[in-house]
Design a protein around this motif. Structure first.
Motif, mmCIF file in Angstrom:
data_model
loop_
_atom_site.group_PDB
_atom_site.id
_atom_site.type_symbol
_atom_site.label_atom_id
_atom_site.label_comp_id
_atom_site.label_asym_id
_atom_site.label_seq_id
_atom_site.Cartn_x
_atom_site.Cartn_y
_atom_site.Cartn_z
ATOM 1 N N ASN A 446 39.828 31.412 49.859
ATOM 2 C CA ASN A 446 40.041 31.380 48.405
ATOM 3 C C ASN A 446 41.525 31.325 48.062
ATOM 4 O O ASN A 446 41.939 30.573 47.175
ATOM 5 N N GLU A 447 42.291 32.115 48.765
ATOM 6 C CA GLU A 447 43.736 32.131 48.472
ATOM 7 C C GLU A 447 44.388 30.817 48.885
ATOM 8 O O GLU A 447 45.223 30.270 48.166
ATOM 9 N N ALA A 448 44.015 30.327 50.035
ATOM 10 C CA ALA A 448 44.652 29.099 50.530
ATOM 11 C C ALA A 448 44.320 27.899 49.640
ATOM 12 O O ALA A 448 45.182 27.052 49.383
ATOM 13 N N LEU A 449 43.085 27.841 49.161
ATOM 14 C CA LEU A 449 42.659 26.682 48.372
ATOM 15 C C LEU A 449 42.782 26.925 46.870
ATOM 16 O O LEU A 449 42.500 26.024 46.073
ATOM 17 N N GLY A 450 43.174 28.130 46.479
ATOM 18 C CA GLY A 450 43.338 28.433 45.062
ATOM 19 C C GLY A 450 42.028 28.401 44.301
ATOM 20 O O GLY A 450 41.974 27.967 43.152
ATOM 21 N N VAL A 451 40.969 28.863 44.946
ATOM 22 C CA VAL A 451 39.646 28.872 44.308
ATOM 23 C C VAL A 451 39.029 30.262 44.460
ATOM 24 O O VAL A 451 39.650 31.173 45.004
ATOM 25 N N SER A 452 37.826 30.408 43.957
ATOM 26 C CA SER A 452 37.133 31.690 44.151
ATOM 27 C C SER A 452 35.677 31.419 44.532
ATOM 28 O O SER A 452 34.793 32.189 44.206
ATOM 29 N N GLN A 453 35.448 30.309 45.193
ATOM 30 C CA GLN A 453 34.079 29.897 45.477
ATOM 31 C C GLN A 453 33.594 30.257 46.880
ATOM 32 O O GLN A 453 32.440 30.036 47.202
#
Lengths: 614, 336
Positions: A446-453
């Motif tokens: 999530n942190e690396a891709l800037g998502v919360s999925q």
């Protein structure tokens, strides 16, 4: 050559993954040899030819072997664990490693690795061997080799013939079908000639450059025909009577829920082996504290905790009385992404390959004791991409910010945000060692891709992953999966990346945009010149690495730390000396235990060791 | 008569004492604290834990999953290390900390930066204990509430209607209570394959309602014989009205006791589940922390110690508070 049953076995070993990891990996790795790869011929008295050896090419990076401090002394009973989760007494049908590993102490093979990490092959039951060409092999068997009592007759070429025909035919003595794990490999032998009692000539259905490598691997041990047939209808019941071999140790006890006992074979054909009088293998400790306490009280001679800091603490507290052993762990850590489901777009796979912070995870789970692996693991020294070259590839670079930026772009471009929830499963056997992986993993993605999925939940190899591999419905999962059990990676590559590969569950090569690897893999399988094979494997690796390994992402192999009392001279690649740790074999080397392991009763640390008898 | 009986089981704070002046909350609190010192301590602990649970995002200092790491000033790039692999460098006698560019701050002792130290993954134990409090309270209160509400509903029906309904309910309760609670819970968790948090709470509540049913039913059986119930029936009041207006208010007090006492039990049950590896895998729980810390408790005691302490103190607090509330609400124990 047979198409890699090797990795198939590895997958099945998942059944025992957790147990194998904790106690056994440290131990099993501690077994021993040398450099250089095989070859076209060899015999008992002269070193095998090393022309074109990939190991030779790597020789400068291999750790220098230090000589043992003293010559081995005969006698003594070793007390060390054997992973005793036995599923069968029939090595032809055993799925799990414990039976196969144990068979390496009791049985022999036609040929064996002198150094399993680099693959140099030396004779074992064969006095000499020769590759007439890549499709024809001749083995001259030793004379005077005797089966253990009560069989006690001479080992002959007929035993080899039965060994191959039984597995290739897939039938038991009564004619019924049996589940023979390696039947595909032995079916590649189309003709077995035994011109005399001590000569075997094998003809293959196709040239196979890895044939000798397969015969030297730990799962190619030769059992006794009479005994195997006697117990073949009841092969799940553990009894020492069912494993009669020609090897350095005679099995004295193999019973469910009891310690394994091995005693020296006084008539072993290698006259100087084994050093030990016997080996007493206690049951695996389920409580890590009990295992540690047993080691501290010298009730077991070696110890390795899944948490290397614990082992380090013991070593630090017993300086001068113990030594450290570091060993590459054969269980390879993977991220598997299902290309039949969410990860159809290769850009998404590339994004996750970049998002996975290998260095961080090696730190997190293994305290820095690990090393990044490419499609061919670094354990396979002869074929692997050197570390410095590997660090230039996507997903392996030190520049995390650049990797994350690229990962986000690929994730966006591949439609990642539209996938919704992405669940990366973690098998329970892994969670038993690192329970918070289900929190750590999604946070990293999530942190690396800037998502919360991303999320992560518990899974099971037996119930969810393995049953769904063949039908393509397997979940995305992270954990160690296959075990490196041979220095030559070609069979693994074929299994996973050839369209006819038995483990090509991600349909590599048959999806739009995939390069056609089949011809290249076929070509490398036929090579007997190892220099050429190494170069070709490198080309294939480059294609695979450029495509984020098509979703079968090898991440790293970690390094096991174990502690041995000084009196225990273990089967190591290089001995500990001058404060430097010893080096265990990365790939199973139990067949070298008889040669290398001994107990030094004169060492001061031997004082206070409880008596050990069989 | 009927009126005095009804009043007698209400909390003292709402009782009417012969037309005298109503006592203030503070007066009651002081009297309670003087009279029941252990109970007061328990209430304080409960309030403290509840406060932590509510404001945890403000006081946890760090994300509970943040891994702290330090840069190694002596790190050598692969070029300067001669291209040697990690294993080769280790075998040359270097430590893993010397080789890595970053080292995770694992197993650190309590300090100003990490008040309770760090765990094996370099995460702040204080932050995790605080976050764990939220989950513990949520599970404890949630499961207890479910058990009490379900127990109230079923117990009132069972006791009021009696006969076949009562027989059926009570035999089911017998069966449920005969089954070991933890085993049943493990069964539910196994069948559900890592159930979501709400299901864990519901499962715990389901296991607890049997006790509430028993208590409520006993109270209802007694209350149903009272003349004011007969009077209500004679006036033609419906069963629903009688239950809601005359019975339920009179069984609230024992349920408050059950509610307060069982919270600690549920917190402990969830900790047991998590300790065994059956808790919510993606959440920080005290039981999981104890389990993670136990393997090296002699070498790195902080995680097991502080999470264990959190469980102990919280459960003790709820138990002491529950006991004190029971003593206060039970007219037979009130004077003691």
């Amino acid at each position: 050559m047979s198409q890699g049953f090797r990795r198939a076995i590895g997958r099945r070993q998942l059944l025992h993954g957790g147990l194998a990891l904790a106690g056994a990996a440290a131990f099993a790795a501690a077994c021993g040899g040398d450099d250089n790869k095989s070859t076209t011929s060899g015999n008992a008295t002269t070193a095998p030819s090393t022309s074109g050896s990939p190991a030779a090419a790597q020789a400068t990076t291999a750790p220098a072997a230090s000589p043992a401090a003293a010559a081995p002394v005969k006698g003594g009973v070793l007390r060390a664990q054997i992973p005793n989760v036995f599923d069968s007494t029939d090595v032809h049908r055993a799925l799990g490693d414990p039976t196969l590993w144990t068979s390496n102490y009791v049985y022999n093979k036609l040929v064996m690795y002198k150094n399993p990490d680099t693959g140099e092959i030396e004779p074992d039951l064969a006095e000499k061997f020769e590759a007439v060409d890549a499709g024809t092999y001749v083995f001259n068997l030793r004379k005077g080799v005797k089966w253990h009592p009560p069989v006690s007759r001479e080992f002959t070429a007929e035993d080899v013939k039965w060994h191959i025909e039984r597995q290739a035919g897939g039938k038991l003595k009564d004619g019924s079908e049996g589940a023979f794990t390696r039947s595909a490999f032995y079916k590649s032998v189309t003709k077995i000639e035994t011109p005399d009692n001590h000569t075997v000539r094998l003809t293959l259905n196709a040239p196979n450059g890895t044939f000798l490598d397969r015969l030297a691997a730990y799962f190619s041990t030769l059992p006794n025909r009479e005994t195997t047939e006697k117990f073949e209808t009841d092969h799940r019941t553990l009894t020492e009577q069912a494993l009669v071999g020609t090897g350095p140790f005679i099995l004295q006890q193999l019973r469910a829920g009891q310690e394994v006992k091995l005693k020296k074979n006084p008539e072993y054909f290698k006259k100087d082996e084994p050093n030990l009088d016997g080996w007493l293998a206690p049951l695996l400790f389920e409580d890590p504290n009990a295992y540690r306490a047993a080691f501290q009280q010298k009730q077991v001679d070696g110890y390795g905790s899944p948490d290397p800091s614990q082992t380090k603490a013991i070593l630090d507290a017993n300086k001068g009385a113990m030594y450290e052993v570091l060993t590459g762990t054969a269980n390879t850590v993977y991220l598997h992404l299902n290309r039949n489901k969410q990860f159809k777009d290769i850009r998404l796979i590339k994004a996750l390959n970049l998002a996975f912070d290998r260095d961080q995870m090696i730190q997190t789970f293994h305290q820095g004791l690990g090393q990044k692996s490419g499609a061919v693991t670094w354990l396979q020294e002869g074929f692997a991409i050197p570390p410095a070259d590997l660090e230039k590839l996507a997903g392996y670079t030190k520049d995390r910010e650049a990797a994350k930026k690229e990962a986000r772009a690929l994730w966006e471009a591949g439609g990642g945000p539209a996938l919704g929830e992405v669940d990366i499963k973690v098998p329970d056997t892994w969670l038993a060692n690192w329970p918070d992986t289900t929190q750590i993993l999604p946070k990293m993605f999530n942190e690396a891709l800037g998502v919360s999925q991303f999320k992560s939940t518990k899974s099971s190899y037996n119930e969810e992953i393995i049953p769904n591999l063949a039908n393509g419905n397997f979940p995305n999962w992270f954990a160690w999966t296959s075990q490196v059990n041979s220095p030559d990676p070609r069979n693994d590559l074929r299994n996973v990346y050839h369209t006819k590969g038995s483990l090509n569950f991600n349909k590599v090569g048959s999806l739009p945009g995939d390069p056609n690897l089949d011809a290249q893999i076929d070509a490398v399988m036929n090579l007997t010149d190892l220099k050429q094979a190494v170069a070709k494997v490198r080309e294939i690796q480059n294609i695979i690495m450029d495509n984020a390994q098509f979703g079968n992402i090898v991440l790293y192999n970690y390094i096991g730390r174990s502690a041995n009392w000084n009196y225990y001279k273990a089967n190591l690649k290089s001995q500990a000396s001058g404060g430097r740790p010893g080096a265990g074999y990365n790939i199973f080397a139990g067949h070298l235990t008889a040669r290398n392991t001994w107990i030094d009763t004169k060492d001061p640390s031997y004082q206070g060791r409880p008596p050990a008898g069989l | 008569m009927a009126q005095s009986d009804a009043v007698s089981i209400l909390p003292e704070s709402v009782s009417i004492e012969g037309g005298g002046r109503r006592k203030g909350f503070l007066t009651h609190a002081v009297r309670f604290a003087r009279k029941r010192k252990l109970g007061a301590f328990g209430v304080l602990v409960v309030l403290f834990v509840l406060a932590i649970a509510i404001v945890s995002p403000l006081i946890q200092r760090y994300d509970d999953n943040r891994q702290f790491q330090s840069r190694n000033p002596n790190f050598q790039t692969s070029t300067s290390s001669g291209g040697a692999s990690i294993l080769e460098q280790l075998q040359q006698g270097k430590s893993e900390k010397e080789i890595a560019e970053f080292n995770i701050d694992r197993f650190e002792a309590p300090s100003g930066r990490h008040w309770l130290g760090t765990d094996q993954f370099g995460r702040d134990i204080y932050a995790r204990v605080i976050v764990g409090a939220r989950l513990a309270v949520l599970i404890g209160v949630g499961a207890s509430a479910i058990a009490v509400v379900a127990g109230l509903f079923i117990g009132v029906i069972s006791g009021y209607f009696g006969g076949a309904v009562d027989l059926l309910v009570q035999r089911f309760v017998d069966g449920l209570q005969a089954f070991p609670a933890l085993v049943l819970l493990l069964l539910i968790v196994q069948v559900m394959e890592e159930p979501p948090l709400w299901l864990t709470i519901a499962g715990l509540g389901f296991l607890g309602w049997a006790t509430s049913v028993r208590i409520v039913r006993s109270a209802v059986l007694s209350i149903a014989q009272q003349p004011y119930i007969e009077a209500a029936k004679s006036f033609g009041a419906s069963s629903l009205r009688i239950m809601m207006q005359h019975i339920v208010p009179n069984v609230v007090a024992p349920l408050i006791i059950v509610f307060s006492i069982s919270i600690g039990v549920y917190i402990l049950a969830e900790a047991s589940l998590s300790f065994l590896g059956f808790g919510p895998a993606d959440k920080t729980t005290w039981g999981k922390m104890v389990n993670a810390g136990r393997n090296a408790v002699d070498l790195h005691p902080w995680e097991a110690l502080f999470s264990g302490l959190a469980i102990t103190v919280t459960v003790l607090g709820f138990n002491l508070a529950g006991d004190a509330i029971r003593d206060e609400l039970d007219p037979r124990l009130r004077g003691r």
